[in-house]
Design a protein around this motif. Structure first.
Motif, short mmCIF file in Angstrom:
data_model
loop_
_atom_site.label_atom_id
_atom_site.label_comp_id
_atom_site.label_asym_id
_atom_site.label_seq_id
_atom_site.Cartn_x
_atom_site.Cartn_y
_atom_site.Cartn_z
N VAL A 85 -32.98 -15.47 -41.55
CA VAL A 85 -31.68 -15.89 -40.97
C VAL A 85 -30.89 -14.68 -40.49
CG1 VAL A 85 -31.27 -18.16 -42.01
CG2 VAL A 85 -30.66 -16.10 -43.26
N ASN A 86 -31.28 -13.51 -40.97
CA ASN A 86 -30.62 -12.27 -40.50
C ASN A 86 -31.14 -11.90 -39.11
OD1 ASN A 86 -30.50 -12.52 -43.32
ND2 ASN A 86 -30.24 -10.34 -43.62
N THR A 87 -30.91 -12.80 -38.16
CA THR A 87 -31.32 -12.59 -36.76
C THR A 87 -30.25 -13.20 -35.86
OG1 THR A 87 -32.63 -14.62 -37.02
CG2 THR A 87 -33.86 -12.55 -37.04
N ILE B 252 -24.18 0.90 -49.33
CA ILE B 252 -23.04 0.18 -48.76
C ILE B 252 -23.37 -0.26 -47.34
CG2 ILE B 252 -20.62 0.43 -47.99
CD1 ILE B 252 -20.32 2.48 -50.32
N CYS B 253 -23.18 -1.53 -47.06
CA CYS B 253 -23.38 -2.02 -45.70
C CYS B 253 -22.06 -1.85 -44.95
CB CYS B 253 -23.79 -3.49 -45.73
SG CYS B 253 -23.86 -4.21 -44.08
N ASN B 254 -22.02 -0.89 -44.04
CA ASN B 254 -20.77 -0.60 -43.33
C ASN B 254 -20.26 -1.81 -42.55
OD1 ASN B 254 -20.91 2.08 -44.17
ND2 ASN B 254 -22.33 2.58 -42.50
N GLU B 255 -21.19 -2.57 -42.00
CA GLU B 255 -20.81 -3.71 -41.17
C GLU B 255 -20.10 -4.79 -42.01
OE1 GLU B 255 -23.74 -2.15 -41.18
OE2 GLU B 255 -23.63 -1.24 -39.19
N MET B 256 -20.48 -4.89 -43.27
CA MET B 256 -19.87 -5.89 -44.16
C MET B 256 -18.46 -5.51 -44.61
SD MET B 256 -21.45 -8.64 -45.26
CE MET B 256 -23.06 -9.39 -45.06
N LYS B 257 -18.13 -4.22 -44.48
CA LYS B 257 -16.85 -3.76 -45.05
C LYS B 257 -15.74 -3.67 -44.00
CE LYS B 257 -19.22 -3.08 -48.84
NZ LYS B 257 -19.56 -4.25 -49.64
N ASP C 291 -22.21 -10.67 -37.93
CA ASP C 291 -22.33 -11.54 -36.76
C ASP C 291 -23.29 -12.72 -36.91
OD1 ASP C 291 -24.54 -9.83 -36.76
OD2 ASP C 291 -24.48 -9.43 -34.60
N PHE C 292 -24.51 -12.45 -37.43
CA PHE C 292 -25.49 -13.54 -37.44
C PHE C 292 -25.07 -14.68 -38.37
CE2 PHE C 292 -27.14 -10.91 -40.95
CZ PHE C 292 -27.40 -11.87 -41.91
N MET C 293 -24.28 -14.35 -39.40
CA MET C 293 -23.86 -15.38 -40.36
C MET C 293 -22.85 -16.33 -39.71
SD MET C 293 -23.43 -12.99 -43.68
CE MET C 293 -24.89 -12.21 -44.37
N CYS D 115 -24.98 -6.84 -37.58
CA CYS D 115 -26.02 -6.39 -38.52
C CYS D 115 -27.15 -5.75 -37.71
CB CYS D 115 -26.56 -7.59 -39.30
SG CYS D 115 -28.15 -7.26 -40.08
N PRO D 116 -27.46 -4.47 -37.96
CA PRO D 116 -28.50 -3.81 -37.15
C PRO D 116 -29.86 -4.52 -37.23
CG PRO D 116 -27.28 -2.19 -38.42
CD PRO D 116 -26.83 -3.54 -38.90
N MET D 117 -30.21 -5.01 -38.41
CA MET D 117 -31.53 -5.66 -38.52
C MET D 117 -31.59 -6.93 -37.68
SD MET D 117 -33.83 -6.77 -41.76
CE MET D 117 -32.68 -7.78 -42.64
N ALA D 118 -30.49 -7.64 -37.58
CA ALA D 118 -30.48 -8.91 -36.84
C ALA D 118 -30.82 -8.73 -35.36
CB ALA D 118 -29.12 -9.58 -36.98
N GLY E 34 -36.38 -3.71 -40.60
CA GLY E 34 -35.80 -3.80 -41.95
C GLY E 34 -34.35 -3.39 -41.98
N CYS E 35 -33.77 -3.47 -43.17
CA CYS E 35 -32.34 -3.21 -43.38
C CYS E 35 -32.12 -1.76 -43.82
CB CYS E 35 -31.84 -4.18 -44.44
SG CYS E 35 -30.29 -3.66 -45.19
N TYR E 36 -31.23 -1.07 -43.12
CA TYR E 36 -31.01 0.35 -43.43
C TYR E 36 -30.42 0.57 -44.82
CZ TYR E 36 -25.92 0.08 -42.60
OH TYR E 36 -24.60 -0.23 -42.69
S1 SF4 Z 1 -27.07 -5.38 -45.85
FE1 SF4 Z 1 -25.98 -5.20 -43.90
S2 SF4 Z 1 -27.45 -4.21 -42.50
FE2 SF4 Z 1 -28.61 -4.98 -44.27
S3 SF4 Z 1 -29.32 -6.99 -43.61
FE3 SF4 Z 1 -27.39 -7.29 -44.75
S4 SF4 Z 1 -25.84 -7.32 -43.14
FE4 SF4 Z 1 -27.66 -6.41 -42.22
#
Ligand code: SF4
Length: 306
Positions: free
Chosen positions: A111-113, A262-267, A59-61, A84-87, A170-172
């Protein structure tokens, strides 16, 4: 026509461009017009003269692409589960609390916000330019969020006092990596160079050969004489590096620090969803005008830093 040909035809008919992040699935990376990390994609989004931007990422991208191209149609092939959970770890009430506590400290956000978070920041940064962004500021104390590990990375490279916000941010995916992973993989591949992303723990950063953003990792592997690399970031980056090596007719051994990073949100993006996205022109990113203006200032200030 197969699906890739249909996507290419639609892209041409609609004057659309596909931007994809380095963590996207391999089949998406292959159809992208531009592949990159957040900073590279921000720059591409700003430069494009396409009418439609299809953003394959989280989403943030896509929001950043919209912020930099408010007159263009920015689409995501999927809208469910791509947050993205961190965003979302730095909502306005948390920022207000820290602003009150440190009224003179500028706020640097990754930028991850979300767009709302960027709109409240003085400047944004990516993992590729975070230290340069912080060093450019005329202040001794800097609020930095939401990734605490990236804050550690920056603290090591500046004389300023960095206040990481929020606590535990942070990023999970990158938090999964441990020193045990590194010992295990290193014992199997003792000659491999260790590349660690700054979203990983301080301990891993200290034990890496190089701490690099994803674009930094791509360049490091392509330009190095070494043959083996342990990759300490999301596994999708290995596909990206392999694609680049293929173009050069080269092969190198790339070992994931963890197979399950693996970033689930990216897949969530698939070729079928990209085709539907182009056909139906959905899902469109819509943002409030005022948010766009304020967030744009924070991103453009970053883009001015070389
Ligand atoms: S790897 Fe996934 S969860 Fe981690 S910062 Fe990037 S988009 Fe967000």
């Amino acid at each position: 026509m197969d699906i890739v040909e249909r996507i290419n035809k639609l892209k041409e008919e609609k004057n659309a461009v596909i931007l994809a992040h380095n963590y996207q699935p391999k089949e998406i990376q292959k159809i992208a017009d531009f592949l990159g990390d957040s900073l590279e994609l921000c720059i591409k989004a700003k430069e494009t003269d396409a009418d439609i931007i299809v953003f394959c990422g989280v989403d943030f991208m896509a929001e950043s692409a919209k912020i930099l191209n408010s007159d263009k149609k920015v689409l995501m092939p999927e809208i469910e589960g791509v947050q993205c959970p961190m965003a979302h770890q730095l909502p306005s009430e948390v920022i207000k609390k820290y602003r009150e506590e440190y009224p003179d400290a500028p706020l640097v956000v990754y930028v991850n916000t979300t767009a709302e978070t960027k709109a409240m920041a003085d400047i944004t940064c990516t993992s590729a330019n975070a230290d340069r962004v912080v060093n450019s500021l005329d202040a001794d104390t800097v609020l930095f969020g939401p990734d605490n590990n990236l804050a550690y990375y920056v603290q090591k490279r500046t004389d300023k006092k960095i206040i990481p916000i929020p606590e535990g941010g942070g990023c999970y995916v990158h938090k999964k990596f441990t020193m045990d992973d590194l010992k295990r993989v290193k014992s199997k591949y003792p000659n491999a160079k260790v590349l660690i992303h700054p979203e990983c723990s301080p301990e891993l950063q200290e034990n890496a050969d190089y701490v690099l953003s994803t674009s930094g990792m791509v360049k490091a592997v392509l330009n190095s004489e070494d043959e083996e690399f342990i990759i300490g970031t999301e596994v999708g980056l290995i596909n990206r590096i392999e694609l680049e090596l293929e173009k050069l007719g080269k092969t190198k051994k790339l070992i994931p620090l963890r197979e399950d990073a693996i970033c689930n949100e990216m897949k969530k993006i698939t070729l079928e969803k990209v085709e539907r996205c182009l056909l139906e022109e959905r899902y469109e990113i819509k943002l409030d005008k005022e948010i766009i203006e304020r967030a744009k200032n924070a991103i453009e200030r970053m883009l001015e830093i070389k």
